[in-house]
Each structure stands twice: as structure tokens, then as C-alpha cells.
Design a protein around this motif. Structure first.
Motif, PDB file in Angstrom:
ATOM      1  N   VAL A 175      -3.951  13.389 -16.057  1.00 51.34           N
ATOM      2  CA  VAL A 175      -4.359  12.322 -15.105  1.00 51.34           C
ATOM      3  C   VAL A 175      -5.948  12.663 -13.953  1.00 51.34           C
ATOM      4  N   PHE A 176      -5.255  14.106 -13.170  1.00 47.46           N
ATOM      5  CA  PHE A 176      -6.253  14.103 -11.940  1.00 47.46           C
ATOM      6  C   PHE A 176      -7.204  14.892 -12.681  1.00 47.46           C
ATOM      7  N   ARG A 177      -7.678  15.477 -14.003  1.00 48.45           N
ATOM      8  CA  ARG A 177      -8.794  15.762 -14.408  1.00 48.45           C
ATOM      9  C   ARG A 177      -9.158  14.519 -14.940  1.00 48.45           C
TER      10      ARG A 177
ATOM     11  N   GLU B 282     -10.693  21.843  -3.942  1.00 46.98           N
ATOM     12  CA  GLU B 282     -11.937  20.529  -3.221  1.00 46.98           C
ATOM     13  C   GLU B 282     -12.112  19.819  -4.043  1.00 46.98           C
ATOM     14  N   ILE B 283     -12.075  20.039  -5.358  1.00 49.14           N
ATOM     15  CA  ILE B 283     -12.738  18.723  -5.816  1.00 49.14           C
ATOM     16  C   ILE B 283     -11.591  17.562  -6.571  1.00 49.14           C
ATOM     17  N   VAL B 284     -10.408  18.142  -6.269  1.00 53.00           N
ATOM     18  CA  VAL B 284      -9.360  17.176  -6.845  1.00 53.00           C
ATOM     19  C   VAL B 284      -9.415  16.101  -5.673  1.00 53.00           C
ATOM     20  N   LEU B 285      -9.336  16.883  -3.984  1.00 52.04           N
ATOM     21  CA  LEU B 285      -9.346  16.366  -2.635  1.00 52.04           C
ATOM     22  C   LEU B 285     -10.629  15.160  -2.245  1.00 52.04           C
TER      23      LEU B 285
ATOM     24  N   ALA C  30       5.184  17.642 -16.417  1.00 54.10           N
ATOM     25  CA  ALA C  30       5.068  17.337 -15.283  1.00 54.10           C
ATOM     26  C   ALA C  30       3.679  17.713 -14.548  1.00 54.10           C
ATOM     27  N   PHE C  31       3.406  19.586 -14.796  1.00 49.27           N
ATOM     28  CA  PHE C  31       2.587  20.114 -14.445  1.00 49.27           C
ATOM     29  C   PHE C  31       1.041  19.201 -15.397  1.00 49.27           C
ATOM     30  N   ALA C  32       1.525  19.488 -17.104  1.00 51.16           N
ATOM     31  CA  ALA C  32       0.198  19.418 -17.594  1.00 51.16           C
ATOM     32  C   ALA C  32      -0.401  18.168 -17.787  1.00 51.16           C
ATOM     33  N   LEU C  33       0.744  17.099 -17.393  1.00 53.28           N
ATOM     34  CA  LEU C  33       0.327  15.719 -17.326  1.00 53.28           C
ATOM     35  C   LEU C  33      -0.366  15.038 -16.040  1.00 53.28           C
TER      36      LEU C  33
END
Length: 184
Positions: free
Chosen positions: A170-172, A107-110, A163-166
Motif C-alpha cells: 500500500v505504501f509503495r 524518508e521517502i515514505v514520510l 500485514a507487513f507485506a500488505l
């Protein structure tokens, strides 16, 4: 992250077992047979626990049985070595659906990451998987087993982890910036 890694391991378990058994024993028939048995066991476990077997899981089993059988009949590892290409291409095609990633995000990302950014990340994943599928195809058809083993166990998995870490980073950063902005 644990769920993503678990899914990744599950998706490539038969290829990994094939790789390990063939590398240790040199017995192509045994390696292909164990890969097929692992695919059947995975599907049986899902079915016996009452969970729904997803279309991609059926496809993966079909591929390991057909390609593993072809490997056993022809005594050529190239058939089973091509399996990750087909899986990568199939998953990449699914990832071309706009917004596929939204349902998997917390939810925090959304709330904080703009939808176009999430959609772009989903397309980036599709591109990565298509590129890995193409690279696997080239390596499986034109290089030796040791090169393919390195690529599928280190190169492809490593690319997905990077890719997952990147994406996580970025999202963080976007989330932190949005939260800091709203606090002022």
C-alpha cells in the motif's frame, strides 16, 4: 525488513525454544529451563554490548522467568503458552500512541504517504497484535499443545508477515502514484 524479522525472532525466541524443546523431548522442565536461560542470555548480551535494555525487554525477561517458573512448578505448559498474549497486549498498547510508526519509516515514505494513512497503519498494527494476543490466550487455555505450537510458529508469525507485506504494498503504491503525479 531484515531488522523487523530479527526483532520478531528476538521477541519470541524463548517461546520458540520452549516449543521446540518440548515438542522434541516432551520434557516440560527442560523446555521451561531453556526458555528462561534464553531470556537471561538475550538480556545479558544486550547489556554486555553496552546497549540500553529497553523496558519491553525487561518485561519479556520477567515474564519468561515468572511464567517459566510457574510452568516448572506446576508441570503445566499453559503458563509459558500465555506469555505471547501478554507481550502482544503490551506491544499493542504501546502502538496505540498516535504516530508511533513515523520514527521507523524511511524518508521517502514520510515525504509521500499522508500522515493520517501512517497513523491508521499504526492503529491497524495495534489491532492486529491485540487480536493475536486474544487468539493466543484462547488457544493456550482451551486447545492442546500442538494447536498452540502451530498457531504461535505459523499463524501469528504469518499474520505479521502478511500485514507487513500488505502495508509495504500500500505504501509503495501511494509513493509511486505521488511520484508519477509530480512528474507530470
Amino acid at each position: 525488513m531484515k531488522q523487523a524479522l530479527g526483532q520478531l525472532l528476538s521477541d519470541f525466541l524463548s517461546a520458540i525454544l520452549f516449543l521446540v524443546v518440548y515438542a522434541l523431548s516432551g520434557d516440560l522442565f527442560a523446555a521451561a529451563a531453556i526458555a528462561i536461560a534464553a531470556g537471561v542470555a538475550q538480556l545479558a548480551r544486550i547489556w554486555l554490548t553496552g546497549r540500553r535494555v529497553e523496558p519491553m525487554q525487561w518485561m519479556s525477561l520477567g515474564l519468561v522467568v515468572v511464567l517459566g517458573g510457574a510452568t516448572m512448578l506446576t508441570q503445566s505448559p499453559r503458563f509459558i503458552m500465555v506469555k505471547p498474549t501478554i507481550v502482544h497486549f503490551a506491544v499493542a498498547a504501546v502502538m496505540l500512541r498516535r504516530g508511533w510508526m513515523i520514527r521507523y519509516l524511511p524518508e521517502i515514505v514520510l515525504r509521500n504517504v499522508p500522515e493520517p494513512t501512517i497513523v491508521a497503519a499504526g492503529y491497524a498494527w495495534a489491532g492486529l497484535l491485540a487480536a493475536l494476543g486474544l487468539a493466543n490466550l484462547i488457544i493456550a487455555l482451551h486447545f492442546d499443545f500442538a494447536t498452540w505450537a502451530w498457531f504461535i510458529s505459523v499463524g501469528a508469525v504469518g499474520a505479521k508477515l502478511v500485514a507487513f507485506a500488505l502495508q509495504y504494498g500500500v505504501f509503495r503504491a501511494i509513493i509511486r502514484r505521488r511520484i508519477a503525479h509530480s512528474a507530470t
